[in-house]
Design a protein around this motif. Structure first.
Motif: not given
Length: 301
Positions: A108-110, A112, A223, A225
């Motif tokens: 996952q990515t913090t 976008d 995405n 956070s």
């Protein structure tokens, strides 16, 4: 005024040259972008979210080696959160692995993905986009510039010294006025043509494939956070701390049970055997004492 004279006029040639050069520059850069974005699109289309954990190294090597996307891929990679696991040692020193968070099971990515893979990074940053945006303004500005320049030059050539020169200069003035008006028409017309061509080619060659890349990247990397991920880690930590607290609270009881079990299974049988042996020895000694009528030394002699 014939066509040869019109297309040999310097202001008109400047407008036409600028228009053709801008078209070729625009087309060349849009084809370059289209080619590279399609290569990127064909590559990332081979991957799915489920197998991303196992094939991430393949993506990383390809992206890092591709100069078209390597710069912002390195920045994007720093925002990725991997499904990490911890090694736990069992009773027999065998290792078992447990996920850090129960909800983070893939990459996952913090941030976008559209922040790194978008219209600006994949298209407009690859050429002088500001120049293309100002071309219609430049072409439109050529119109009044050369129009008033031709008019000023024509007025400067008027000669009223004689009737013949006046008539000739007025005729030249009218011809220059026609050329000046034609410059404005060609300039405005070329500006409109370039604007239409640029918008249509941009949509077909650049925007569509980039939109597909944005959609695929958004589906590959969820995405999350930073705050949400920290909350997940805090939740898992609280669960583990609660389990440890319960284990520590139950440890004295387990120790008592283990001690009683150890005593009952090992020490009690040993003591019983020891007492039995002592009783047997005491019994044998009593029997020997009864049978003995003389001293042991006398028996030896």
């Amino acid at each position: 005024m014939n066509l040869v004279h019109i297309f040999t006029d310097i202001p008109i040639l400047i407008v036409i040259f600028t228009f053709i050069f801008s078209l070729l520059y625009c087309l060349r850069n849009y084809i370059y972008v289209n080619k590279n974005v399609k290569i990127l699109l064909s590559f990332i289309s081979m991957f799915k979210k489920t197998d991303l954990n196992f094939r991430f190294k393949e993506i990383d090597e390809w992206m890092s080696a591709n100069p078209y996307v390597s710069a912002f891929w390195l920045e994007f990679k720093n925002t990725l959160v991997f499904s990490e696991s911890v090694a736990l040692k069992g009773r027999n020193n065998d290792l078992t692995y447990k996920e850090v968070s129960a909800t983070v099971q893939n990459i996952q990515t913090t941030v976008d993905p559209l922040y790194f893979f978008n219209e600006e990074t994949l298209i407009t940053s690859k050429f002088n986009n500001k120049f293309l945006q100002t071309v219609p303004t430049i072409l439109t500005g050529f119109g009044p510039l050369f129009t008033f320049l031709n008019i000023a030059i024509a007025f400067g050539k008027i000669d009223f010294s004689s009737q013949e020169k006046t008539i000739a200069s007025v005729a030249g003035l009218m011809s220059s006025m026609q050329t000046a008006a034609l410059v404005s028409v060609i300039a405005v017309g070329s500006s409109l043509l370039f604007l239409m061509f640029e918008r249509i080619s941009y949509q077909i060659l650049c925007r569509r494939p980039v939109a597909m890349c944005e959609d695929i990247m958004g589906k590959l990397f969820d995405n999350i956070s930073s705050e949400k991920f920290l909350m997940e880690l805090l939740k898992e930590t609280k669960i583990q701390n609660n389990s440890i607290s319960n284990l520590i609270a139950e440890m004295p009881e387990h120790f008592k049970v283990a001690l009683n079990s150890g005593i009952a299974s090992n020490l009690v049988p040993y003591l019983e055997n020891l007492i039995f042996g002592i009783n047997q020895m005491n019994k044998n000694m009593k029997e020997v004492a009864k049978r003995s009528t003389t001293d042991d030394v006398d028996d030896l002699f």
